[in-house]
Design a protein around this motif. Structure first.
Motif, PDB file in Angstrom:
ATOM      1  N   GLU A 341       0.822  -1.212   0.000  1.00 28.57           N
ATOM      2  CA  GLU A 341       0.000   0.000   0.000  1.00 28.57           C
ATOM      3  C   GLU A 341       0.860   1.268   0.000  1.00 28.57           C
ATOM      4  OE1 GLU A 341      -0.936   0.564   4.755  1.00 28.57           O
ATOM      5  OE2 GLU A 341      -2.175  -0.810   3.589  1.00 28.57           O
ATOM      6  N   ASP A 342       2.165   1.132   0.297  1.00 28.91           N
ATOM      7  CA  ASP A 342       3.065   2.289   0.255  1.00 28.91           C
ATOM      8  C   ASP A 342       3.380   2.719  -1.182  1.00 28.91           C
ATOM      9  OD1 ASP A 342       3.459   2.488   3.070  1.00 28.91           O
ATOM     10  OD2 ASP A 342       4.889   0.823   2.983  1.00 28.91           O
ATOM     11  N   ARG A 343       3.142   1.832  -2.130  1.00 32.15           N
ATOM     12  CA  ARG A 343       3.581   2.125  -3.496  1.00 32.15           C
ATOM     13  C   ARG A 343       2.955   3.404  -4.046  1.00 32.15           C
ATOM     14  NH1 ARG A 343       3.242  -2.599  -7.913  1.00 32.15           N
ATOM     15  NH2 ARG A 343       1.020  -2.383  -7.459  1.00 32.15           N
ATOM     16  N   LYS A 344       1.696   3.614  -3.755  1.00 29.15           N
ATOM     17  CA  LYS A 344       1.032   4.820  -4.280  1.00 29.15           C
ATOM     18  C   LYS A 344       1.613   6.102  -3.710  1.00 29.15           C
ATOM     19  CE  LYS A 344      -2.789   4.499  -0.916  1.00 29.15           C
ATOM     20  NZ  LYS A 344      -2.344   3.227  -0.298  1.00 29.15           N
ATOM     21  N   SER A 345       2.290   5.984  -2.556  1.00 27.41           N
ATOM     22  CA  SER A 345       2.918   7.158  -1.942  1.00 27.41           C
ATOM     23  C   SER A 345       4.392   7.291  -2.305  1.00 27.41           C
ATOM     24  CB  SER A 345       2.781   7.076  -0.410  1.00 27.41           C
ATOM     25  OG  SER A 345       1.423   6.997  -0.026  1.00 27.41           O
ATOM     26  N   LEU A 346       4.883   6.375  -3.145  1.00 30.15           N
ATOM     27  CA  LEU A 346       6.289   6.390  -3.585  1.00 30.15           C
ATOM     28  C   LEU A 346       6.357   6.436  -5.110  1.00 30.15           C
ATOM     29  CD1 LEU A 346       7.628   3.595  -1.196  1.00 30.15           C
ATOM     30  CD2 LEU A 346       8.060   6.048  -0.963  1.00 30.15           C
ATOM     31  N   PRO A 347       5.803   7.493  -5.728  1.00 33.21           N
ATOM     32  CA  PRO A 347       5.722   7.524  -7.192  1.00 33.21           C
ATOM     33  C   PRO A 347       7.076   7.514  -7.873  1.00 33.21           C
ATOM     34  CG  PRO A 347       5.168   9.676  -6.263  1.00 33.21           C
ATOM     35  CD  PRO A 347       5.217   8.717  -5.121  1.00 33.21           C
ATOM     36  N   PHE A 348       8.059   8.211  -7.325  1.00 29.78           N
ATOM     37  CA  PHE A 348       9.372   8.240  -7.986  1.00 29.78           C
ATOM     38  C   PHE A 348      10.048   6.874  -7.886  1.00 29.78           C
ATOM     39  CE2 PHE A 348      13.978   9.051  -8.126  1.00 29.78           C
ATOM     40  CZ  PHE A 348      14.056   9.644  -9.382  1.00 29.78           C
ATOM     41  N   THR A 349       9.990   6.251  -6.719  1.00 24.14           N
ATOM     42  CA  THR A 349      10.561   4.916  -6.551  1.00 24.14           C
ATOM     43  C   THR A 349       9.895   3.923  -7.496  1.00 24.14           C
ATOM     44  OG1 THR A 349      11.022   5.381  -4.218  1.00 24.14           O
ATOM     45  CG2 THR A 349      10.995   3.071  -4.886  1.00 24.14           C
ATOM     46  N   ASP A 350       8.581   3.994  -7.599  1.00 24.08           N
ATOM     47  CA  ASP A 350       7.833   3.110  -8.503  1.00 24.08           C
ATOM     48  C   ASP A 350       8.249   3.355  -9.946  1.00 24.08           C
ATOM     49  OD1 ASP A 350       6.037   1.121  -9.073  1.00 24.08           O
ATOM     50  OD2 ASP A 350       4.244   2.370  -8.899  1.00 24.08           O
ATOM     51  N   ALA A 351       8.438   4.626 -10.312  1.00 24.89           N
ATOM     52  CA  ALA A 351       8.867   4.969 -11.675  1.00 24.89           C
ATOM     53  C   ALA A 351      10.258   4.407 -11.965  1.00 24.89           C
ATOM     54  CB  ALA A 351       8.855   6.480 -11.856  1.00 24.89           C
ATOM     55  N   VAL A 352      11.154   4.487 -10.984  1.00 24.60           N
ATOM     56  CA  VAL A 352      12.514   3.959 -11.156  1.00 24.60           C
ATOM     57  C   VAL A 352      12.466   2.455 -11.406  1.00 24.60           C
ATOM     58  CG1 VAL A 352      14.696   3.483  -9.971  1.00 24.60           C
ATOM     59  CG2 VAL A 352      13.672   5.772  -9.847  1.00 24.60           C
ATOM     60  N   ILE A 353      11.657   1.733 -10.641  1.00 26.81           N
ATOM     61  CA  ILE A 353      11.557   0.276 -10.803  1.00 26.81           C
ATOM     62  C   ILE A 353      11.032  -0.065 -12.195  1.00 26.81           C
ATOM     63  CG2 ILE A 353      10.386  -1.807  -9.991  1.00 26.81           C
ATOM     64  CD1 ILE A 353      10.435  -0.536  -7.163  1.00 26.81           C
ATOM     65  N   HIS A 354      10.014   0.632 -12.648  1.00 32.09           N
ATOM     66  CA  HIS A 354       9.477   0.384 -13.994  1.00 32.09           C
ATOM     67  C   HIS A 354      10.510   0.707 -15.076  1.00 32.09           C
ATOM     68  CE1 HIS A 354       5.577   0.000 -12.017  1.00 32.09           C
ATOM     69  NE2 HIS A 354       5.049  -0.361 -13.170  1.00 32.09           N
ATOM     70  N   GLU A 355      11.237   1.801 -14.890  1.00 34.39           N
ATOM     71  CA  GLU A 355      12.236   2.178 -15.893  1.00 34.39           C
ATOM     72  C   GLU A 355      13.385   1.178 -15.933  1.00 34.39           C
ATOM     73  OE1 GLU A 355      13.979   4.852 -18.884  1.00 34.39           O
ATOM     74  OE2 GLU A 355      12.021   4.036 -18.276  1.00 34.39           O
ATOM     75  N   VAL A 356      13.756   0.630 -14.788  1.00 37.26           N
ATOM     76  CA  VAL A 356      14.763  -0.433 -14.758  1.00 37.26           C
ATOM     77  C   VAL A 356      14.300  -1.612 -15.615  1.00 37.26           C
ATOM     78  CG1 VAL A 356      15.744  -2.244 -13.285  1.00 37.26           C
ATOM     79  CG2 VAL A 356      15.844   0.141 -12.550  1.00 37.26           C
ATOM     80  N   GLN A 357      13.059  -2.009 -15.453  1.00 38.34           N
ATOM     81  CA  GLN A 357      12.528  -3.138 -16.225  1.00 38.34           C
ATOM     82  C   GLN A 357      12.511  -2.819 -17.721  1.00 38.34           C
ATOM     83  OE1 GLN A 357       8.969  -3.454 -13.350  1.00 38.34           O
ATOM     84  NE2 GLN A 357       9.154  -5.513 -14.181  1.00 38.34           N
ATOM     85  N   ARG A 358      12.126  -1.590 -18.052  1.00 41.97           N
ATOM     86  CA  ARG A 358      12.074  -1.217 -19.472  1.00 41.97           C
ATOM     87  C   ARG A 358      13.459  -1.251 -20.096  1.00 41.97           C
ATOM     88  NH1 ARG A 358      12.991   2.665 -23.136  1.00 41.97           N
ATOM     89  NH2 ARG A 358      14.114   3.968 -21.630  1.00 41.97           N
ATOM     90  N   VAL A 359      14.450  -0.655 -19.422  1.00 40.96           N
ATOM     91  CA  VAL A 359      15.794  -0.570 -19.982  1.00 40.96           C
ATOM     92  C   VAL A 359      16.480  -1.935 -20.007  1.00 40.96           C
ATOM     93  CG1 VAL A 359      18.082   0.447 -19.659  1.00 40.96           C
ATOM     94  CG2 VAL A 359      16.056   1.858 -19.352  1.00 40.96           C
ATOM     95  N   LEU A 360      16.273  -2.738 -18.963  1.00 37.05           N
ATOM     96  CA  LEU A 360      16.864  -4.072 -18.942  1.00 37.05           C
ATOM     97  C   LEU A 360      16.362  -4.915 -20.100  1.00 37.05           C
ATOM     98  CD1 LEU A 360      18.465  -6.414 -17.750  1.00 37.05           C
ATOM     99  CD2 LEU A 360      16.576  -6.822 -16.151  1.00 37.05           C
ATOM    100  N   ASP A 361      15.028  -4.821 -20.386  1.00 26.54           N
ATOM    101  CA  ASP A 361      14.501  -5.538 -21.551  1.00 26.54           C
ATOM    102  C   ASP A 361      14.814  -7.036 -21.412  1.00 26.54           C
ATOM    103  OD1 ASP A 361      13.498  -6.030 -24.093  1.00 26.54           O
ATOM    104  OD2 ASP A 361      15.231  -5.217 -25.143  1.00 26.54           O
ATOM    105  N   ILE A 362      14.320  -7.635 -20.309  1.00 27.92           N
ATOM    106  CA  ILE A 362      14.782  -8.943 -19.861  1.00 27.92           C
ATOM    107  C   ILE A 362      14.609 -10.050 -20.890  1.00 27.92           C
ATOM    108  CG2 ILE A 362      12.592  -9.430 -18.687  1.00 27.92           C
ATOM    109  CD1 ILE A 362      16.011 -10.477 -17.350  1.00 27.92           C
ATOM    110  N   VAL A 363      13.540 -10.017 -21.687  1.00 25.90           N
ATOM    111  CA  VAL A 363      13.343 -11.043 -22.727  1.00 25.90           C
ATOM    112  C   VAL A 363      13.057 -10.325 -24.046  1.00 25.90           C
ATOM    113  CG1 VAL A 363      12.166 -13.181 -23.343  1.00 25.90           C
ATOM    114  CG2 VAL A 363      12.311 -12.521 -20.948  1.00 25.90           C
ATOM    115  N   PRO A 364      14.098  -9.823 -24.714  1.00 27.82           N
ATOM    116  CA  PRO A 364      13.905  -8.939 -25.877  1.00 27.82           C
ATOM    117  C   PRO A 364      13.116  -9.568 -27.028  1.00 27.82           C
ATOM    118  CG  PRO A 364      16.207  -9.619 -25.675  1.00 27.82           C
ATOM    119  CD  PRO A 364      15.526 -10.012 -24.413  1.00 27.82           C
ATOM    120  N   LEU A 365      13.256 -10.884 -27.218  1.00 28.73           N
ATOM    121  CA  LEU A 365      12.539 -11.548 -28.311  1.00 28.73           C
ATOM    122  C   LEU A 365      11.201 -12.110 -27.854  1.00 28.73           C
ATOM    123  CD1 LEU A 365      15.496 -13.571 -29.898  1.00 28.73           C
ATOM    124  CD2 LEU A 365      14.732 -11.264 -30.457  1.00 28.73           C
TER     125      LEU A 365
END
Length: 491
Positions: A341-365
């Motif tokens: 429930e803390d996630r909604k109060s941590l928008p920047f932290t949540d954004a960082v986690i999503h951006e990590v996933q986007r840039v990592l591109d864990i399964v590109p194909l």
């Protein structure tokens, strides 16, 4: 004699060329693509280390739907958000087929959820999703398990006394124990050497699949099976994991109480017993072993790799790490462990986690799809038995949806008021009917583990931010970050 050999060779080339032309015509309108060679097709044109770059480059010439021959296998590649969305969501039912990838077939011996199709896939997926949810996936009970596991992870990092360490298996053990709680009904001690050996087998397997040698095995499996090489050692190591899973299933069978299932294996065994007399029953012992291996393999390495990459990017960008620290301190403090429930109060932290996933591109194909029948798509025909690659890399780098697609930029997930915003092009878990079964679990793990770690540690490395190379070490089947030494300093 030499002339005869040459004549035979020329004749064989003519036959193969005719064969490829016959495959490409047959009165159907295939998507366009480059001309290939006999037997090899377009293999020599493809970057073996980063094939997705070749596919993106070819799409500039042939469009967002293109045909390649990878060896003897006809392959259609889908490029860009609009094209991938249209296939996986708008025409999702037609694109649910899973390619019989030889490497995965070998590992799970042709059984389990990941490689199944048709009614077997539907039944196994429905059962697996409902059972994992019953045992807490995406719910409060799972949140409590992850928070408890966070304590063990924090203690492990604390025990390094701020000395440089290879942290890979710190994260692997924590993430795998969450999966073990769901599937086996228990966690394993971090000092359990047998547990560590199993995690190493998973890691080595994923590394091999992501190497050019592993991709070539998928194209020429019969030839590779009779050749010496690394693949035999990988398969032998994975057999230890299979033996472990079978041993756990055996213990469950011996202690099973049908009225009180403890975990996924218990529920499956109960289902197997109830439906054993049904013709064409999909709930077999072999499918149980295969599905547990699927959950263990996918549920351990992908999430732990993402955590490892997230820490790397925060070291690489210390100003972002400091801002995350400040946000966590202001919202949660450094005493209690985070809650979902803390996630909604941590928008920047949540954004960082999503951006990590986007840039990592864990399964590109992505995990390739398969045409189980002729498919009509965007004015083309994709014939039955064609491999289909929805290029997730191209979605996560689509410049129509990401302001700076090639840069690490948490602002991609923040609106003008610094509130978290979603993006339809965030397809790291794929999309549609064959999206990742463990998506809700992975999201919960990433948030709870990373916030707990950043509450208590500042992360650096011996050579400083400039010493880190964020480009993947391997990047074909999966994008795997380079190893680096971590310094975890208590805050």
């Amino acid at each position: 004699m030499e002339f005869q050999s040459t004549l035979v060779l020329v004749g064989l080339m003519v036959v193969l060329l005719t064969y490829f032309r016959w495959r490409g015509k047959k009165g159907i309108h295939l998507p366009p693509g480059p001309t290939g060679l006999p037997v090899l097709g377009n293999l020599l044109q493809v970057d073996k280390k980063e094939p997705f770059k070749t596919f993106v480059k070819l799409s500039e010439t042939y469009g967002p739907v293109l045909t390649l021959n990878l060896g003897l296998q006809r392959t259609v590649v889908l490029v860009g958000f609009k094209t991938v969305k249209e296939a996986l969501i708008d025409q999702g039912e037609e694109f649910t087929g899973r390619v019989p990838m030889p490497l995965l077939q070998k590992i799970v011996q042709g059984h389990g959820l990941t490689i199944s199709n048709g009614d077997q896939w539907r039944q196994l997926r429905r059962f697996t999703l409902s059972t994992l949810r019953d045992f807490g996936m995406g719910r409060k009970i799972m949140e409590d398990w992850i928070r408890e596991e966070s304590k063990h992870l924090i203690d492990s990092l604390r025990s390094t006394n701020s000395a440089p360490c290879d942290h890979t298996f710190f994260f692997n053990r924590a993430v795998s124990n969450v999966v073990c709680s769901l599937v086996f009904g228990q966690r394993f001690d971090y000092k359990d050497n047998n547990f560590l050996q199993l995690l190493k087998a998973i890691s080595v397997t994923l590394q091999f699949i992501s190497k050019p040698w592993g991709q070539l095995y998928n194209l020429f499996p019969r030839m590779f099976d009779i050749l010496p090489g690394e693949h035999h050692r990988v398969f032998a190591g994975f057999e230890k994991l299979r033996a472990f899973v079978k041993e756990r299933i055996q213990k469950h069978q011996e202690t099973l109480s049908p009225d009180c299932p403890r975990d996924y294996i218990d529920c499956y065994l109960i289902k197997l017993s109830k439906e054993k007399d049904i013709p064409m029953n999909v709930f077999t012992y072999k499918n149980l072993v295969g599905t547990v291996l699927n959950l263990f393999l996918a549920g351990t390495e992908t999430t732990s790799t993402t955590i490892r990459y997230a820490i790397m990017m925060l070291i690489k960008h210390p100003q972002i790490q400091e801002r995350v620290h400040q946000e966590i301190d202001n919202v949660i403090g450094r005493e209690r462990l985070p809650l979902m429930e803390d996630r909604k109060s941590l928008p920047f932290t949540d954004a960082v986690i999503h951006e990590v996933q986007r840039v990592l591109d864990i399964v590109p194909l992505s995990l390739p799809r398969y045409a189980t029948q002729d498919i009509s798509f965007k004015g083309y025909t994709i014939p039955k038995d064609t491999v289909i690659i929805p290029l997730l890399h191209s979605v996560l780098r689509d410049d129509e949806h990401w302001e700076t697609p090639l840069s690490f930029n948490p602002g991609h997930f923040l609106d003008q008021n610094e509130n978290f915003k979603k993006s339809p092009a965030f397809m790291v878990f794929s999309a549609g009917k064959r999206s990742c079964v463990g998506e809700s679990l992975a999201r919960m793990e990433l948030f709870l583990f990373l916030v707990a770690l950043l509450q208590r540690f500042t992360f650096t490395c011996p050579g400083g931010p400039d010493s880190l190379d964020p480009t993947p070490e391997l990047s074909s089947f999966a994008s795997l970050p380079r190893r680096y030494e971590l310094i975890a300093t208590p805050r």
